[in-house]
Every structure is written in C-alpha cells, then in structure tokens.
Design a protein around this motif. Structure first.
Motif, PDB file in Angstrom:
ATOM      1  N   ASN A 170       0.821  -1.207   0.000  1.00  0.00           N
ATOM      2  CA  ASN A 170       0.000   0.000   0.000  1.00  0.00           C
ATOM      3  C   ASN A 170       0.855   1.257   0.000  1.00  0.00           C
ATOM      4  O   ASN A 170       0.629   2.191  -0.788  1.00  0.00           O
ATOM      5  CB  ASN A 170      -0.941  -0.019   1.205  1.00  0.00           C
ATOM      6  N   ARG A 171       1.841   1.290   0.870  1.00  0.00           N
ATOM      7  CA  ARG A 171       2.697   2.478   0.958  1.00  0.00           C
ATOM      8  C   ARG A 171       3.511   2.670  -0.314  1.00  0.00           C
ATOM      9  O   ARG A 171       3.675   3.803  -0.798  1.00  0.00           O
ATOM     10  CB  ARG A 171       3.630   2.353   2.170  1.00  0.00           C
ATOM     11  N   ARG A 177       2.308   6.189  -7.192  1.00  0.00           N
ATOM     12  CA  ARG A 177       1.240   7.028  -7.752  1.00  0.00           C
ATOM     13  C   ARG A 177       1.586   8.503  -7.621  1.00  0.00           C
ATOM     14  O   ARG A 177       1.348   9.290  -8.542  1.00  0.00           O
ATOM     15  CB  ARG A 177      -0.083   6.734  -7.037  1.00  0.00           C
ATOM     16  N   SER A 178       2.158   8.876  -6.470  1.00  0.00           N
ATOM     17  CA  SER A 178       2.491  10.291  -6.261  1.00  0.00           C
ATOM     18  C   SER A 178       3.571  10.769  -7.224  1.00  0.00           C
ATOM     19  O   SER A 178       3.637  11.955  -7.566  1.00  0.00           O
ATOM     20  CB  SER A 178       2.948  10.510  -4.814  1.00  0.00           C
ATOM     21  N   LEU A 184      -3.928   3.657 -10.398  1.00  0.00           N
ATOM     22  CA  LEU A 184      -4.788   2.525 -10.070  1.00  0.00           C
ATOM     23  C   LEU A 184      -6.138   3.060  -9.643  1.00  0.00           C
ATOM     24  O   LEU A 184      -6.225   3.886  -8.726  1.00  0.00           O
ATOM     25  CB  LEU A 184      -4.180   1.687  -8.940  1.00  0.00           C
ATOM     26  N   HIS A 185      -7.177   2.595 -10.326  1.00  0.00           N
ATOM     27  CA  HIS A 185      -8.521   3.080  -9.996  1.00  0.00           C
ATOM     28  C   HIS A 185      -9.553   2.037 -10.396  1.00  0.00           C
ATOM     29  O   HIS A 185      -9.588   1.598 -11.557  1.00  0.00           O
ATOM     30  CB  HIS A 185      -8.811   4.399 -10.720  1.00  0.00           C
TER      31      HIS A 185
END
Length: 209
Positions: A170-171, A177-178, A184-185
């Motif tokens: 997750n991290r 993504r940042s 991811l969506h």
C-alpha cells in the motif's frame, strides 16, 4: 471435473476461489484461459501464502502439468474464469496444441524472472516489474486499451506475489502514484510512461516480460 463442464465438453467455467486443481491432484487437462484470472500458490504451515504464478487470458494453465504426474501446488480462480479444456489423457492433444512448446518456454522464463525479482529487487522494483509484466501480458492478449488494462488483484494478492506485506504494498503503490509512474482506480491499471516503469523495475532494454 465433469460437473464443471458447460454447454460444450471443452468449455469450462470457474467461480472466484474455486479450485482449477488441488495440491497433489493428478491433472487430467490443461486450461486455455479465455477470460478471467487465476493463481497458483503455496501455503506455509502458519497460513502465509506465496503466489507462485498468475494466469491471465491467453495463458495455458499449466504447461508443466504435462511433465509431472501430480500437481504440487493448487490453482484457484481469482475472478470468474472461462477456459477451454485440453485433455492430458490423450497425449496427441498436447502435440496438436498450437504453440505449446513456446508457451512452456515462456512459463519457465517467467518463473526465472520472478525468482530474480523476489531474490534481488527492492519493493519498488518488484511492484514495478509485476505490474509491467501483467500489463504487457494483457496487451499481448488484446486486452489493453491504450496505456491501461484491468487489474483485478487485491493488494493482498499483490503482496503474496511479491513477497511483501499488504501494508508495504500500500505504501509503495502510494509513493509510485504520487510520482506519476502509474495510476490505479477501480481495478484498472494505467501506465502513463512504460519506459519510466521499465527503468523503475530495473529492466534492461532487451529484458523480456
């Protein structure tokens, strides 16, 4: 097995979490995946799971079954799966199967790449490699749309495929993504710059996926 056969004797369907084969089963057929995703995994005594292979549309599950009398690891459906059944009872079925040898070679090469990734790559490199591999496999199957494709894996699935914890996944995904290297969506993956993700995955220009 016969209960899973639908309208045609060669067409089979599996629901999520249903076994395509169980550990120590003697497989009677290979499955040419038409739709859906499945995985092969191994459980440790304390319940920890390592995903050792992912099967996507266009994959043959599993070429190695033609070489061994039993399955050493179970295979389960991660989504609804539709596949054609290729009998192992009649060896000529495999001989006639289009591209069987090349798909067997691809399976072995993919396992080698996963071994390198698990043994030597960082968390970012592992995730980048896995996501890029899955995108390229979906693209070869004609199921990528521009720079995006379906990605029905949970973060737990991704963690179990990369040898990381779900929290670490997750991290790391948030960090990626940042930086704008992936999006991811709603179970869809978009890769804005494939070259940048290859670099992040520590892949050379000629490394196959």
């Amino acid at each position: 097995m016969l209960s899973q056969i639908a309208a045609s004797e060669d067409l089979v369907f599996f629901r999520p979490h249903q076994f395509l084969t169980r550990e120590h089963d003697r497989p009677e057929a290979l499955y040419d995946i038409l739709e859906g995703w499945a995985c092969r995994h191994r459980l440790l005594p304390d319940g920890r799971r390592q995903i050792t292979a992912l099967y996507l549309p266009g994959d043959l599950c599993d070429p190695m079954w033609s070489l061994a009398p039993t399955c050493h690891e179970p295979v389960i459906a991660l989504t609804n799966v539709r596949a054609t059944r290729k009998s192992l009872v009649d060896p000529s079925t495999i001989d006639r199967h289009k591209g069987f040898s090349s798909r067997l070679a691809e399976s072995v090469e993919r396992q080698s790449n996963w071994l390198v990734s698990l043994g030597r790559k960082t968390a970012v490199e592992r995730l980048a490699h896995l996501l890029l591999e899955l995108f390229e496999r979906m693209r070869r199957a004609g199921l990528a749309y521009g720079q995006q494709c379906a990605l029905p894996l949970t973060q737990t699935d991704i963690a179990d495929a990369t040898g990381l914890t779900a929290v670490h996944v997750n991290r790391t995904l948030q960090s990626m993504r940042s930086k704008g290297v992936l999006e991811l969506h709603s179970k869809w993956l978009r890769i804005p710059d494939l070259g940048a993700l290859r670099d992040l995955a520590a892949l050379g220009p000629h490394d196959a996926l």
